[in-house]
Write a protein that holds these residues in place. Structure first.
Motif, short mmCIF file in Angstrom:
data_model
loop_
_atom_site.label_atom_id
_atom_site.label_comp_id
_atom_site.label_asym_id
_atom_site.label_seq_id
_atom_site.Cartn_x
_atom_site.Cartn_y
_atom_site.Cartn_z
N PRO A 141 -4.93 10.16 -2.04
CA PRO A 141 -5.21 8.87 -2.69
C PRO A 141 -4.09 7.86 -2.43
O PRO A 141 -2.91 8.22 -2.44
CB PRO A 141 -5.32 9.22 -4.18
CG PRO A 141 -4.56 10.49 -4.33
CD PRO A 141 -4.64 11.22 -3.02
N TRP A 142 -4.49 6.62 -2.20
CA TRP A 142 -3.56 5.51 -1.99
C TRP A 142 -3.88 4.42 -2.99
O TRP A 142 -5.00 4.35 -3.50
CB TRP A 142 -3.69 4.96 -0.57
CG TRP A 142 -3.13 5.87 0.47
CD1 TRP A 142 -3.66 7.07 0.90
CD2 TRP A 142 -1.93 5.70 1.21
NE1 TRP A 142 -2.87 7.63 1.86
CE2 TRP A 142 -1.80 6.81 2.08
CE3 TRP A 142 -0.95 4.71 1.24
CZ2 TRP A 142 -0.74 6.95 2.95
CZ3 TRP A 142 0.11 4.85 2.12
CH2 TRP A 142 0.21 5.96 2.96
N PRO A 161 -5.94 10.65 -8.51
CA PRO A 161 -6.71 11.81 -8.07
C PRO A 161 -5.80 12.76 -7.29
O PRO A 161 -4.82 12.33 -6.69
CB PRO A 161 -7.77 11.21 -7.14
CG PRO A 161 -7.80 9.76 -7.45
CD PRO A 161 -6.44 9.40 -7.96
N PRO A 162 -6.12 14.04 -7.28
CA PRO A 162 -5.25 15.00 -6.59
C PRO A 162 -5.39 14.91 -5.06
O PRO A 162 -6.42 14.48 -4.54
CB PRO A 162 -5.75 16.36 -7.08
CG PRO A 162 -7.19 16.11 -7.41
CD PRO A 162 -7.26 14.69 -7.92
N LEU A 163 -4.35 15.33 -4.37
CA LEU A 163 -4.39 15.52 -2.93
C LEU A 163 -5.24 16.75 -2.68
O LEU A 163 -5.05 17.78 -3.34
CB LEU A 163 -2.96 15.74 -2.42
CG LEU A 163 -2.74 16.03 -0.96
CD1 LEU A 163 -3.11 14.81 -0.11
CD2 LEU A 163 -1.29 16.38 -0.73
N THR A 164 -6.23 16.65 -1.78
CA THR A 164 -7.10 17.81 -1.53
C THR A 164 -7.15 18.14 -0.05
O THR A 164 -6.91 17.29 0.81
CB THR A 164 -8.54 17.57 -2.05
OG1 THR A 164 -9.09 16.42 -1.40
CG2 THR A 164 -8.56 17.38 -3.56
N LEU A 215 0.87 -1.18 0.00
CA LEU A 215 0.00 0.00 0.00
C LEU A 215 0.90 1.22 0.00
O LEU A 215 1.81 1.34 0.82
CB LEU A 215 -0.89 0.00 1.24
CG LEU A 215 -1.79 1.20 1.44
CD1 LEU A 215 -2.83 1.30 0.33
CD2 LEU A 215 -2.48 1.11 2.80
N ARG A 216 0.66 2.14 -0.96
CA ARG A 216 1.48 3.34 -1.03
C ARG A 216 0.64 4.51 -1.54
O ARG A 216 -0.39 4.31 -2.19
CB ARG A 216 2.68 3.13 -1.94
CG ARG A 216 2.33 2.99 -3.41
CD ARG A 216 3.59 3.10 -4.28
NE ARG A 216 3.32 2.90 -5.68
CZ ARG A 216 2.84 3.83 -6.50
NH1 ARG A 216 2.53 5.03 -6.07
NH2 ARG A 216 2.65 3.57 -7.79
N PRO A 217 1.06 5.74 -1.24
CA PRO A 217 0.36 6.90 -1.81
C PRO A 217 0.38 6.81 -3.33
O PRO A 217 1.39 6.43 -3.93
CB PRO A 217 1.16 8.10 -1.32
CG PRO A 217 1.83 7.61 -0.07
CD PRO A 217 2.14 6.16 -0.34
N ASP A 218 -0.75 7.11 -3.95
CA ASP A 218 -0.87 7.05 -5.41
C ASP A 218 -0.31 8.35 -5.99
O ASP A 218 -0.90 9.40 -5.88
CB ASP A 218 -2.32 6.86 -5.81
CG ASP A 218 -2.49 6.53 -7.29
OD1 ASP A 218 -1.51 6.65 -8.04
OD2 ASP A 218 -3.60 6.15 -7.68
#
Length: 89
Positions: A80-81, A25-28, A16-19
């Motif tokens: 998003p991950w 999708p953007p970081l919000t 599992l890792r940050p996408d």
């Protein structure tokens, strides 16, 4: 007559890792008001989500101008991950 079926199982490691892919999708960022109302419920007003972390902070000041007693907030970050299938072990 029963027929025996052979199966081969493959055990796989998942990560599992940050996408951070180009199509992720953007970081919000957003803020929500935590101030309790007279009936002990949260105000629950929430800023619009933004990719710019400064925009929701502006909303906090605007909300407090309208409701001077509302001084407690929580930052809501959506990151998003993604699950990646690793090599068979």
């Amino acid at each position: 007559m029963t027929t025996a079926t052979r199966r081969t199982l493959a055990f796989v490691d998942w990560t599992l890792r940050p996408d951070q892919d180009d199509d992720a999708p953007p970081l919000t960022y957003a803020f929500r008001c935590l101030t309790l109302t007279e009936d002990d419920a949260e105000c629950a007003a929430k800023s619009p989500a933004s990719e710019d972390p400064a925009e929701p902070q502006t909303w906090v000041f605007d909300h407090m101008r309208e409701h001077p007693e509302h001084t407690s907030y929580a930052e809501v970050i959506e990151r998003p991950w993604v699950m990646w299938r690793g090599c068979p072990s």
